[in-house]
Enzyme design. Structure first.
Site, PDB file in Angstrom:
ATOM      1  N   LYS A  93     -12.400 -12.626  10.461  1.00 47.72           N
ATOM      2  CA  LYS A  93     -11.178 -13.022   9.764  1.00 47.72           C
ATOM      3  C   LYS A  93     -10.459 -11.772   9.334  1.00 47.72           C
ATOM      4  CE  LYS A  93      -8.495 -16.042   7.821  1.00 47.72           C
ATOM      5  NZ  LYS A  93      -7.420 -15.478   8.690  1.00 47.72           N
ATOM      6  N   GLN A 114     -12.070  -4.774   5.896  1.00 44.68           N
ATOM      7  CA  GLN A 114     -12.023  -6.234   5.808  1.00 44.68           C
ATOM      8  C   GLN A 114     -13.414  -6.844   5.654  1.00 44.68           C
ATOM      9  OE1 GLN A 114      -8.588  -7.553   6.614  1.00 44.68           O
ATOM     10  NE2 GLN A 114      -9.348  -9.274   5.427  1.00 44.68           N
ATOM     11  N   LYS A 117     -14.204  -6.570   1.932  1.00 44.51           N
ATOM     12  CA  LYS A 117     -13.248  -7.387   1.178  1.00 44.51           C
ATOM     13  C   LYS A 117     -13.613  -8.866   1.307  1.00 44.51           C
ATOM     14  CE  LYS A 117      -9.079  -6.392   2.181  1.00 44.51           C
ATOM     15  NZ  LYS A 117      -7.684  -6.240   2.580  1.00 44.51           N
ATOM     16  N   LYS A 129      -9.828  -7.446  12.630  1.00 47.70           N
ATOM     17  CA  LYS A 129      -8.419  -7.052  12.450  1.00 47.70           C
ATOM     18  C   LYS A 129      -7.827  -6.842  13.832  1.00 47.70           C
ATOM     19  CE  LYS A 129      -5.363  -6.099   9.218  1.00 47.70           C
ATOM     20  NZ  LYS A 129      -5.193  -6.649   7.869  1.00 47.70           N
ATOM     21  N   GLY A 168      -1.514 -12.823   9.174  1.00 43.91           N
ATOM     22  CA  GLY A 168      -0.463 -11.807   9.199  1.00 43.91           C
ATOM     23  C   GLY A 168      -0.886 -10.503   8.549  1.00 43.91           C
ATOM     24  N   ASP A 169      -0.050  -9.512   8.688  1.00 49.45           N
ATOM     25  CA  ASP A 169      -0.178  -8.208   8.018  1.00 49.45           C
ATOM     26  C   ASP A 169       1.204  -7.571   8.180  1.00 49.45           C
ATOM     27  OD1 ASP A 169      -2.390  -6.238   6.858  1.00 49.45           O
ATOM     28  OD2 ASP A 169      -1.172  -5.007   8.176  1.00 49.45           O
ATOM     29  N   THR A 213      -1.467 -12.628  -1.675  1.00 53.93           N
ATOM     30  CA  THR A 213      -1.925 -11.238  -1.793  1.00 53.93           C
ATOM     31  C   THR A 213      -1.315 -10.589  -3.033  1.00 53.93           C
ATOM     32  OG1 THR A 213      -2.090 -11.169   0.601  1.00 53.93           O
ATOM     33  CG2 THR A 213      -2.207  -9.062  -0.560  1.00 53.93           C
ATOM     34  N   ASN A 245       6.084  -8.754   2.143  1.00 53.96           N
ATOM     35  CA  ASN A 245       5.400  -9.923   1.584  1.00 53.96           C
ATOM     36  C   ASN A 245       4.599  -9.583   0.324  1.00 53.96           C
ATOM     37  OD1 ASN A 245       2.456 -11.350   1.739  1.00 53.96           O
ATOM     38  ND2 ASN A 245       4.130 -12.813   1.958  1.00 53.96           N
ATOM     39  N   SER A 381      -6.390 -17.513   2.682  1.00 51.80           N
ATOM     40  CA  SER A 381      -6.510 -17.886   4.098  1.00 51.80           C
ATOM     41  C   SER A 381      -7.766 -18.735   4.308  1.00 51.80           C
ATOM     42  CB  SER A 381      -6.607 -16.636   4.981  1.00 51.80           C
ATOM     43  OG  SER A 381      -5.327 -16.139   5.291  1.00 51.80           O
TER      44      SER A 381
HETATM   45  P1  NDP Z   1       5.357  -6.385   5.370  1.00 48.09           P
HETATM   46  O1  NDP Z   1       5.606  -6.049   6.776  1.00 48.09           O
HETATM   47  O2  NDP Z   1       5.806  -7.703   4.844  1.00 48.09           O
HETATM   48  O3  NDP Z   1       5.987  -5.275   4.411  1.00 48.09           O
HETATM   49  C1  NDP Z   1       5.603  -3.941   4.508  1.00 48.09           C
HETATM   50  C2  NDP Z   1       6.419  -3.143   3.519  1.00 48.09           C
HETATM   51  O4  NDP Z   1       5.888  -1.827   3.456  1.00 48.09           O
HETATM   52  C3  NDP Z   1       7.874  -2.979   3.944  1.00 48.09           C
HETATM   53  O5  NDP Z   1       8.700  -2.855   2.821  1.00 48.09           O
HETATM   54  C4  NDP Z   1       7.837  -1.683   4.744  1.00 48.09           C
HETATM   55  O6  NDP Z   1       9.071  -1.005   4.816  1.00 48.09           O
HETATM   56  C5  NDP Z   1       6.828  -0.882   3.960  1.00 48.09           C
HETATM   57  N1  NDP Z   1       6.162   0.055   4.872  1.00 48.09           N
HETATM   58  C6  NDP Z   1       5.449  -0.250   5.975  1.00 48.09           C
HETATM   59  N2  NDP Z   1       5.029   0.861   6.597  1.00 48.09           N
HETATM   60  C7  NDP Z   1       5.498   1.874   5.864  1.00 48.09           C
HETATM   61  C8  NDP Z   1       5.414   3.282   5.981  1.00 48.09           C
HETATM   62  N3  NDP Z   1       4.754   3.855   7.000  1.00 48.09           N
HETATM   63  N4  NDP Z   1       5.991   4.036   5.019  1.00 48.09           N
HETATM   64  C9  NDP Z   1       6.651   3.449   3.972  1.00 48.09           C
HETATM   65  N5  NDP Z   1       6.786   2.134   3.835  1.00 48.09           N
HETATM   66  C10 NDP Z   1       6.218   1.353   4.758  1.00 48.09           C
HETATM   67  O7  NDP Z   1       3.775  -6.199   5.165  1.00 48.09           O
HETATM   68  P2  NDP Z   1       2.852  -6.759   4.009  1.00 48.09           P
HETATM   69  O8  NDP Z   1       3.587  -6.834   2.738  1.00 48.09           O
HETATM   70  O9  NDP Z   1       2.162  -7.961   4.527  1.00 48.09           O
HETATM   71  O10 NDP Z   1       1.733  -5.620   3.925  1.00 48.09           O
HETATM   72  C11 NDP Z   1       1.815  -4.507   3.023  1.00 48.09           C
HETATM   73  C12 NDP Z   1       0.450  -3.909   2.817  1.00 48.09           C
HETATM   74  O11 NDP Z   1      -0.436  -4.918   2.252  1.00 48.09           O
HETATM   75  C13 NDP Z   1      -0.269  -3.415   4.063  1.00 48.09           C
HETATM   76  O12 NDP Z   1      -1.064  -2.293   3.729  1.00 48.09           O
HETATM   77  C14 NDP Z   1      -1.182  -4.573   4.430  1.00 48.09           C
HETATM   78  O13 NDP Z   1      -2.297  -4.169   5.204  1.00 48.09           O
HETATM   79  C15 NDP Z   1      -1.609  -5.028   3.049  1.00 48.09           C
HETATM   80  N6  NDP Z   1      -2.135  -6.381   2.960  1.00 48.09           N
HETATM   81  C16 NDP Z   1      -1.392  -7.446   3.362  1.00 48.09           C
HETATM   82  C17 NDP Z   1      -1.907  -8.721   3.251  1.00 48.09           C
HETATM   83  C18 NDP Z   1      -1.090  -9.929   3.563  1.00 48.09           C
HETATM   84  O14 NDP Z   1      -1.544 -11.028   3.259  1.00 48.09           O
HETATM   85  N7  NDP Z   1       0.111  -9.797   4.118  1.00 48.09           N
HETATM   86  C19 NDP Z   1      -3.278  -8.954   2.783  1.00 48.09           C
HETATM   87  C20 NDP Z   1      -3.946  -7.772   2.308  1.00 48.09           C
HETATM   88  C21 NDP Z   1      -3.389  -6.544   2.422  1.00 48.09           C
HETATM   89  P3  NDP Z   1       9.895  -0.971   6.200  1.00 48.09           P
HETATM   90  O15 NDP Z   1      10.536  -2.312   6.303  1.00 48.09           O
HETATM   91  O16 NDP Z   1      10.856   0.139   6.015  1.00 48.09           O
HETATM   92  O17 NDP Z   1       8.896  -0.711   7.287  1.00 48.09           O
END
Ligand code: NDP
Length: 449
Positions: A93, A114, A117, A129, A168-169, A213, A245, A381
């Protein structure tokens, strides 16, 4: 770098040799190995059974070609990944990430994290992943759909509700999950709702999964604040990096709990709004209109946009990195501490470098590492999988209560484990040992597999 048990150092050197160039993966492995020395002293059978060596090696790694056609009719080729890391506790997962920076080392670091976690959630899920170096930014809906269909045309044979359940991620939200689910259904001729999570509410998704999250990370920080002296979010100035997200629902929950988020960001720049971030506007720009965060100041002219700015320079009491890996380095961490930050809760995966972590631990602020603090996403999830298995759907209130309860339990497990192993207040040690113990015990029970 912290010192590691001598025998574990040998294991780590072997990981470096067998996985050349995968620096994020090395970093994630090193952090866990630095924590678990005392467990191996207490439970020598883990060493005898080579649990560490086995945990570091994914059970299965799938890499595939993803050809698709863009709107101009040109053929594009991307690379797809799924790393099925560890199934000791349940079906693999973990999310799928679509971002140009994705390569095997990123997928392996995320898959490795993961495992622990998922173990911390106490739910029956193994670790995995996946993702692709596809960049959804600037692509049309049709291009994203064609890509997702091509990606699933290879992935479907490797996943299933009792095999491997992606979600998603970064770059993968409800839209992408919908396209992938549609293609899975078409290829298999089965309505197997539990094969993907993060689905839309009208076809098997769970209430609270979108928020989970961010809400979960905020609940975790709430518990840390309580543990450090009955403190709360009330009146606290906070910063949340990212505007995707995780960031959006972290901001939402902080505001509900009485804190004030004054800054958020994307990969181009930082918004500072001293009156408090207007979340409805962020949702409009990012969720509905898919625009950049800089457009915020068009509507809120008192706010500032710092192009190329560093969000960690904005003073705050609570910082919640929610964008990506290694976004807080040693200097950023020192700046946060100097400016009065007392708690950091990681919504993102591995957002703090080892140097940054050391600064937080030395300063004795409450530091909640991602594998504990952001586990609410995968936990919800797993709740979605439960609802799919019973063809049921729960209310928002009930599901959120379950999430809050899970986060409280994770906090307690990390806190108590750290104390038991002589590192009171160190959630890194607590999370790594508590997660590791659950997986390692199951692996011992399963014999040499
Ligand atoms: P999204 O794609 O919804 O959002 C990502 C955000 O982070 C955007 O604002 C993006 O900006 C910014 N970002 C991404 N890459 C970079 C970078 N290299 N430098 C600066 N800013 C960056 O992703 P999520 O919100 O889902 O995920 C965010 C984090 O949370 C990740 O580390 C993910 O692994 C983690 N996570 C997510 C989960 C989930 O349920 N979605 C669960 C657990 C952890 P821009 O649009 O400019 O790229």
């Amino acid at each position: 770098m912290a010192k590691m048990d001598e025998k574990l150092e040998v294991v780590y050197q072997d990981v470096l040799k067998r996985n050349p160039g995968e620096v994020e993966f090395h970093q994630a492995v090193r952090e866990v190995l630095e924590s678990i020395g005392p467990v191996l002293v207490k439970y020598p059978e883990f060493r005898e059974r080579k649990i560490i060596e086995r945990i570091a090696e994914p059970e299965r790694q799938i890499i595939f070609r993803v050809p698709w056609q863009d709107d101009r009719g040109e053929v594009q080729i991307n690379r797809g990944f799924r790393v099925q890391y560890n199934s000791a506790l349940g079906p693999y997962k973990g999310g799928l990430r679509f971002h140009p920076s994705v390569y095997l080392g990123i997928v392996k670091f995320l898959g490795f994290e993961q495992i622990f976690k998922n173990a911390l959630t106490g739910l029956p899920i193994g670790g995995g992943k996946g993702g692709s170096d596809f960049d959804p930014k600037g692509k049309s809906d049709n291009e994203v759909m064609r890509f997702c269909q091509s990606f699933m045309t290879e992935l479907w044979r490797h996943i299933g509700d009792v095999t491997d359940v992606p979600a998603g991620d970064i770059g993968v939200g409800g839209r992408e999950i919908g396209y992938m689910f549609g293609q899975f259904k078409r290829l298999t001729a089965r309505y197997e709702a539990g094969v993907l999570t993060g689905k839309g509410l009208d076809y098997g998704g769970s209430l609270v999964r979108t928020e989970a999250t961010g809400y979960g990370a905020t609940f975790f920080v709430q518990e840390m604040l309580k543990a450090r002296g009955n403190d709360t979010f009330g009146g606290k100035v906070c910063t949340v990096s990212g505007s995707g997200n995780v960031a959006i629902y972290t901001i939402e929950k902080i505001h509900q709990l009485g804190g004030k988020v004054v800054a958020c960001s994307d990969s181009n720049g930082v918004i500072v709004d001293e009156k408090g971030i207007d979340l409805d506007l962020v949702k409009q720009l990012k969720e509905r209109e898919r625009r950049r965060i800089k457009d915020y100041v068009e509507y809120r002219t008192h706010a500032k946009y710092l192009h190329g700015g560093n969000i960690w320079e904005v003073p705050c009491q609570v910082a919640m990195p929610s964008a990506t890996q290694n976004e807080i380095n040693g200097k950023d961490a020192a700046m946060l501490v100097k400016n009065g930050c007392i708690a950091v809760g990681e919504g993102a995966n591995m957002p703090t470098t080892p140097e940054g972590i050391k600064v937080f631990l030395d300063a004795k602020i409450s530091y909640g590492p991602g594998k504990a603090a952001n586990a609410g996403g995968v936990a919800t999830s797993a709740l979605e999988m439960q609802q799919n298995a019973t063809r049921d759907s729960w209310t928002f209130e009930y599901t959120e209560k379950r999430l809050a309860h899970i986060m409280k339990n994770i906090h307690e497990a990390c806190f108590n484990t750290a104390e038991e192993f002589g590192a009171k207040g160190n959630y890194v040690v607590g999370a790594n040992i508590a997660g590791f113990m659950r997986v390692a015990s199951a692996m011992v029970s399963h014999g040499l597999v």
